[in-house]
Each structure stands twice: as structure tokens, then as C-alpha cells.
Design a protein around this motif. Sequence first.
Motif, short mmCIF file in Angstrom:
data_model
loop_
_atom_site.label_atom_id
_atom_site.label_comp_id
_atom_site.label_asym_id
_atom_site.label_seq_id
_atom_site.Cartn_x
_atom_site.Cartn_y
_atom_site.Cartn_z
N UNK A 1 0.73 -1.22 0.05
CA UNK A 1 0.01 0.03 -0.26
C UNK A 1 0.85 1.10 0.03
N UNK A 2 0.60 2.20 -0.93
CA UNK A 2 1.28 3.18 -1.11
C UNK A 2 0.72 4.51 -1.70
N UNK A 3 1.00 5.69 -1.40
CA UNK A 3 0.38 6.80 -2.24
C UNK A 3 0.64 6.71 -3.48
N UNK A 4 -0.17 6.80 -4.19
CA UNK A 4 -0.06 6.87 -5.80
C UNK A 4 0.36 8.34 -6.43
N UNK A 5 0.44 9.16 -5.69
CA UNK A 5 0.74 10.49 -5.86
C UNK A 5 2.48 10.75 -5.88
N UNK A 7 4.31 8.04 -3.75
CA UNK A 7 4.85 6.99 -3.38
C UNK A 7 5.33 6.55 -1.99
N UNK A 8 4.96 7.40 -1.07
CA UNK A 8 5.13 7.19 0.29
C UNK A 8 4.16 5.87 0.88
N UNK A 9 4.89 5.19 1.62
CA UNK A 9 4.13 4.13 2.45
C UNK A 9 3.39 4.43 3.74
N UNK A 10 3.47 5.84 4.11
CA UNK A 10 3.30 5.93 5.54
C UNK A 10 1.86 6.94 5.65
N UNK A 11 1.18 6.66 6.37
CA UNK A 11 -0.42 7.34 6.36
C UNK A 11 -0.74 7.73 7.90
N UNK A 12 -1.12 8.78 7.96
CA UNK A 12 -1.68 9.19 9.41
C UNK A 12 -3.22 9.50 9.21
N UNK A 13 -3.62 9.59 10.42
CA UNK A 13 -5.25 9.76 10.64
C UNK A 13 -5.56 11.40 10.21
N UNK A 14 -6.78 11.34 9.77
CA UNK A 14 -7.24 12.92 9.43
C UNK A 14 -8.59 12.81 10.26
N UNK A 21 -4.23 9.97 5.39
CA UNK A 21 -3.52 11.12 5.03
C UNK A 21 -2.03 10.82 4.72
N UNK A 22 -1.63 11.03 3.47
CA UNK A 22 -0.18 10.53 3.23
C UNK A 22 0.66 11.61 3.98
N UNK A 23 1.57 11.01 4.77
CA UNK A 23 2.43 11.82 5.74
C UNK A 23 3.50 12.36 4.95
N UNK A 24 3.82 12.36 3.53
CA UNK A 24 4.58 13.15 2.74
C UNK A 24 4.08 13.93 1.85
N UNK A 25 3.10 13.71 1.02
CA UNK A 25 2.63 14.84 0.31
C UNK A 25 1.17 15.37 0.89
N UNK A 201 -6.32 -2.24 -6.86
CA UNK A 201 -5.80 -0.92 -7.33
C UNK A 201 -6.10 0.00 -6.26
N UNK A 202 -7.30 -0.02 -5.92
CA UNK A 202 -7.89 0.61 -4.93
C UNK A 202 -7.25 0.52 -3.53
N UNK A 203 -7.35 -0.73 -3.07
CA UNK A 203 -6.42 -1.07 -1.99
C UNK A 203 -5.05 -0.64 -1.90
N UNK A 204 -4.22 -0.82 -3.07
CA UNK A 204 -2.82 -0.43 -3.31
C UNK A 204 -2.66 1.01 -3.09
N UNK A 205 -3.76 1.92 -3.39
CA UNK A 205 -3.61 3.26 -3.18
C UNK A 205 -4.16 3.83 -1.95
N UNK A 206 -4.62 3.03 -1.03
CA UNK A 206 -4.97 3.33 0.27
C UNK A 206 -6.27 4.01 0.14
#
Length: 231
Positions: A1-5, A7-14, A21-25, A201-206
Motif C-alpha cells: 500500500x502506497x500513495x499513488x501520488x 510513493x510514500x507508504x506512511x499514512x496518518x489519521x485525518x 492522509x499521506x504523511x509525505x505529500x 488497485x484501490x487498496x494499493x492506493x489506500x
Amino acid sequence: MNCNLCGSKKFVDMKSRPNVRCSKCGSLERTRLLWLYLQNIRLDAESRVLHLAPERGLFDALSRRLKAENYVVADIDPERYAFARTCRRIDLCDLDDWPSCEFDLIVHSHVLEHSPCNIAYTLFHLHRMLKDDGLHVFVVPFMRGKYDESFQDLSDEERHVRFGQFDHVRRFGNDDIASHLGKIVNVPARFDPVEQFGMEVLRQANIPDNHWRGFHIGTVLMLRKDDYRLR
């Protein structure tokens, strides 16, 4: 699972939404879903694109595909977008002087619920600004209940209760889409990203499963110039 914009694999709560929420972008689930649709559009360096209220991750992704002079970013308050140094001011309630047949693509997410004027005016001019084969691709936050709007001086609390957020002037209701937005533009009968992209595809893009089917806060509408119905 990673951000498709980015590439980050780290997500945080929103807020109340965990791990979205992608922690990078900073992309949200709706932004990553929007990008899946945009990736299916044929764009080259010469394509003219207008991006309203540009999200950082989406801005970076589009900047890699477009010439800087052809990528127009704009908002009512450009100073909010320090990362987009060329961000122009645009008032969606005062679009008369923007050129016609100018853009191959107009894109925005969670913008229309903020514009304090007749939404038919805003949509008319955005479609006027498209080239004949241009596309208007945007995210509308559909919510439970019926359409509601007010341009009166309401308190932040009243706006939150009626429209879901303190700076919204309208809510798009699931119960009567055909009676409000559907009277202005051609809204599809259903929204089903699973059918278009598949679950993996949807799962992979979180993108969580509450964004997979039906009209919801991340619904992506992809309209052509002639999908504006009021002529």
C-alpha cells in the motif's frame, strides 16, 4: 500500500478518519482516487490545465507532466499555496473575464461547496472555459439528505450543522441529486470505481472501501464541455 501520488507508504489519521492522509505529500483518499481518474486522461506537455485550490501532491504530480506555462493554478486566496508560487487569484463568482475555450482540463476537489453564488453561474463559466474536447474533472462531497444552501450570515456552528463544515455554503445531498446538480450538468447514474479500476488497485492506493461505490464525499465527476445542460 502506497500513495499513488508520491510513493510514500506512511499514512496518518485525518480527524475521525484513520490512516488516510499521506504523511509525505498530504494526499487524502479522495485525492488519490481523483488521480486514478486523471491518469486515464491523455495529457502531454502542451496540454492546458486549470487546477483550482491545488493540493500539494496533485500539484507535484501534474507539474511533472505539464509545461509550467500551461499549468494554471488558482484560488480565491493564492497566499495559502506557498508551494505553488505562480498561483493566481480566481473568484468562482466572478468569472466573466476568464477566456473561453482555453483549457484541455479543469480539475478541482471539494471546491464547489465553498462558492457563495449561484452554482449554475460557476459551472457555466468553467465549461465555457473548456476547449471543445476538454474535460472538467472534479470531486463533489455528496452527503446524506437533500441539497441545501444559504448565502446568509450564518455562524460557524450553523454552517457546520447544515453543510458539514464552517466555511461551506451548500451541501450536496444524496437524496435529490437529479433535482439539483443533475439539472445543471449530466451527472452519471452511478459511481463505481471498483468497476473501473478493480479492488486491488484501490487498496494499493489506500482508498478505503467506503469510497469504492456510490455517491459519497469523494465522488469524482468527469464531464465534457457539452455536459453542461443549461443552454
